[in-house]
Write an enzyme that holds these catalytic residues in place. Sequence first.
Site, mmCIF file in Angstrom:
data_model
loop_
_atom_site.group_PDB
_atom_site.id
_atom_site.type_symbol
_atom_site.label_atom_id
_atom_site.label_comp_id
_atom_site.label_asym_id
_atom_site.label_seq_id
_atom_site.Cartn_x
_atom_site.Cartn_y
_atom_site.Cartn_z
ATOM 1 N N TYR A 161 -15.440 0.326 -6.818
ATOM 2 C CA TYR A 161 -16.247 1.599 -6.398
ATOM 3 C C TYR A 161 -17.311 1.990 -7.328
ATOM 4 O O TYR A 161 -18.301 1.956 -7.322
ATOM 5 C CB TYR A 161 -16.111 3.120 -6.533
ATOM 6 C CG TYR A 161 -15.285 2.942 -5.261
ATOM 7 C CD1 TYR A 161 -15.454 3.193 -3.811
ATOM 8 C CD2 TYR A 161 -13.634 3.244 -4.980
ATOM 9 C CE1 TYR A 161 -14.709 3.628 -2.278
ATOM 10 C CE2 TYR A 161 -12.908 3.412 -3.852
ATOM 11 C CZ TYR A 161 -13.465 3.328 -2.295
ATOM 12 O OH TYR A 161 -12.607 2.943 -1.639
ATOM 13 N N GLU A 177 7.752 -6.910 0.891
ATOM 14 C CA GLU A 177 6.024 -6.810 1.678
ATOM 15 C C GLU A 177 5.498 -8.019 1.648
ATOM 16 O O GLU A 177 5.036 -8.711 2.829
ATOM 17 C CB GLU A 177 5.739 -5.236 2.084
ATOM 18 C CG GLU A 177 6.693 -4.121 1.976
ATOM 19 C CD GLU A 177 6.155 -3.761 3.493
ATOM 20 O OE1 GLU A 177 5.176 -4.538 4.207
ATOM 21 O OE2 GLU A 177 6.546 -2.614 4.366
ATOM 22 N N LYS A 184 -2.403 -1.662 -3.555
ATOM 23 C CA LYS A 184 -3.330 -0.096 -3.939
ATOM 24 C C LYS A 184 -2.533 1.090 -3.759
ATOM 25 O O LYS A 184 -1.829 1.417 -3.430
ATOM 26 C CB LYS A 184 -4.023 -0.324 -2.183
ATOM 27 C CG LYS A 184 -4.865 0.910 -1.801
ATOM 28 C CD LYS A 184 -5.329 0.223 -0.789
ATOM 29 C CE LYS A 184 -6.174 2.235 -0.407
ATOM 30 N NZ LYS A 184 -6.534 1.943 0.995
ATOM 31 N N LYS A 225 0.926 -1.271 0.214
ATOM 32 C CA LYS A 225 -0.310 0.157 0.454
ATOM 33 C C LYS A 225 0.693 0.869 -0.081
ATOM 34 O O LYS A 225 1.551 1.498 1.196
ATOM 35 C CB LYS A 225 -0.667 -0.195 1.533
ATOM 36 C CG LYS A 225 -1.812 1.374 1.001
ATOM 37 C CD LYS A 225 -2.645 0.867 2.737
ATOM 38 C CE LYS A 225 -3.200 2.274 2.412
ATOM 39 N NZ LYS A 225 -4.260 2.550 3.205
ATOM 40 N N ARG A 270 -10.726 10.032 2.287
ATOM 41 C CA ARG A 270 -10.831 10.434 3.882
ATOM 42 C C ARG A 270 -11.954 11.523 3.596
ATOM 43 O O ARG A 270 -12.442 11.360 4.562
ATOM 44 C CB ARG A 270 -9.356 10.699 3.449
ATOM 45 C CG ARG A 270 -7.893 9.951 3.458
ATOM 46 C CD ARG A 270 -7.084 10.992 3.511
ATOM 47 N NE ARG A 270 -5.451 9.828 3.252
ATOM 48 C CZ ARG A 270 -4.529 10.070 3.181
ATOM 49 N NH1 ARG A 270 -4.251 10.793 3.302
ATOM 50 N NH2 ARG A 270 -3.932 8.697 2.597
ATOM 51 N N LYS A 286 1.181 10.052 6.144
ATOM 52 C CA LYS A 286 1.179 9.019 6.100
ATOM 53 C C LYS A 286 2.401 7.884 5.628
ATOM 54 O O LYS A 286 2.902 6.486 5.945
ATOM 55 C CB LYS A 286 0.030 7.992 5.445
ATOM 56 C CG LYS A 286 -0.659 8.456 6.238
ATOM 57 C CD LYS A 286 -2.541 7.577 6.212
ATOM 58 C CE LYS A 286 -3.474 8.142 6.572
ATOM 59 N NZ LYS A 286 -4.824 7.270 6.800
ATOM 60 N N SER A 326 -10.381 5.534 -4.824
ATOM 61 C CA SER A 326 -11.436 6.925 -4.576
ATOM 62 C C SER A 326 -10.862 7.908 -5.632
ATOM 63 O O SER A 326 -11.944 8.304 -6.613
ATOM 64 C CB SER A 326 -11.506 7.205 -3.261
ATOM 65 O OG SER A 326 -10.399 7.930 -2.279
HETATM 66 C C1 PBG Z 1 -7.611 3.242 5.432
HETATM 67 C C2 PBG Z 1 -8.270 3.280 3.783
HETATM 68 C C3 PBG Z 1 -7.395 4.026 3.071
HETATM 69 C C4 PBG Z 1 -8.045 3.832 2.308
HETATM 70 C C5 PBG Z 1 -8.899 2.303 2.364
HETATM 71 N N1 PBG Z 1 -8.363 2.033 3.692
HETATM 72 C C6 PBG Z 1 -7.056 5.806 3.675
HETATM 73 C C7 PBG Z 1 -5.642 5.877 3.946
HETATM 74 O O1 PBG Z 1 -5.083 4.942 3.944
HETATM 75 O O2 PBG Z 1 -5.650 6.749 4.018
HETATM 76 C C8 PBG Z 1 -7.797 4.010 0.909
HETATM 77 C C9 PBG Z 1 -8.711 3.931 -0.036
HETATM 78 C C10 PBG Z 1 -9.302 4.519 -1.376
HETATM 79 O O3 PBG Z 1 -8.556 5.785 -1.522
HETATM 80 O O4 PBG Z 1 -10.470 4.450 -2.118
HETATM 81 N N2 PBG Z 1 -6.280 3.124 6.714
#
Ligand code: PBG
Length: 324
Positions: free
Chosen positions: A314, A234, A249, A196, A206, A218, A275
Amino acid sequence: MYLQRRNRILRATPAIRSMVAESSLTPNDFIAPLFIDEGTNVAYEIPSMSNYFRYSIDLTIKEVKLLWSLGIKSVLLFVKAKDETKDNTGKEAWNPDGLMQRTIKAIKDAVPEMLIMTDVALDPYSIYGHDGIVKDGEIVNDETVEALVKMSLSHAQAGADFVAPSDMMDGRIGAIREALEHENFTKVGIMSYSAKYASCFYGPFRDALDSAPGFGDKKTYQMDYANRKEAIKETLMDVEEGADIVMVKPAMAYLDIIREIKNAVDVPVSAYHVSGEYAMIKAAAKMGWLNEEKAIIESLTSIKRAGADLIATYFAKQAVQLIS
Ligand code: PBG
């Protein structure tokens, strides 16, 4: 002109193209993410995710029934925790009567066969909007893993089929697997967000959960998008620690990583079409700059071609309607 080989023969008609297509989409490919809210009859359209809603449990059930009737087998749950439940420990995350736990039970009651996957990370419950516990401005690893273990067990107890840790703390997959074994949740799977990346494409998500980090970013836990080998490291570690399914991701800017991971592991690989990737297509389509339906199918097919066995998107519902 004499040609020994004419490649266009296999492209000549829809019939031959469909027969030789190397990748295709089916309802079995998709995981539908769902955002859940408190209340009843709540359908809140996420401003940056046109036509995507955060639903209260009653409307979520309706949606899950519809998804199941379309052939979608799995939902991935995210909840919007109330502000007053948030703190730095994230303890609402393992409240047996929390929104997530109630939602899992309600879906299991209504559509028992639907596979329920649950997001495991503290950000919706954190006053800081971070995935872990904060101490002296840092996100501490080992205490966070303890919290994620409690959260996972609580989801398993409520009836989740898979927990999906999205936090990127070190050692969490092994710790969660061990705890599930210890508590005899031997049928609960782990879909690990293994590779990720720290990505700007999570912005709209968010918005959906009001979970943007309150300070900093992050990057001390999510991966640097400059890196490729690190993704393999990982992911191999997560498989070793007991992940049943691994994930890359975001998806579209990381197709090379999906392929690398597909070649490196022998477990199913999922990709999260996030998203921001949804928002880009929706926004361009709204402007009349892209054909939305074609953009959806081309994007999802490219993720499949890259090597994803499963796609969290989505567009799951829309895509299944388009391909049927
Ligand atoms: C939370 C999480 C996130 C997403 C999935 N789980 C946001 C982040 O890591 O800040 C993102 C999913 C998306 O953008 O569709 N840990």
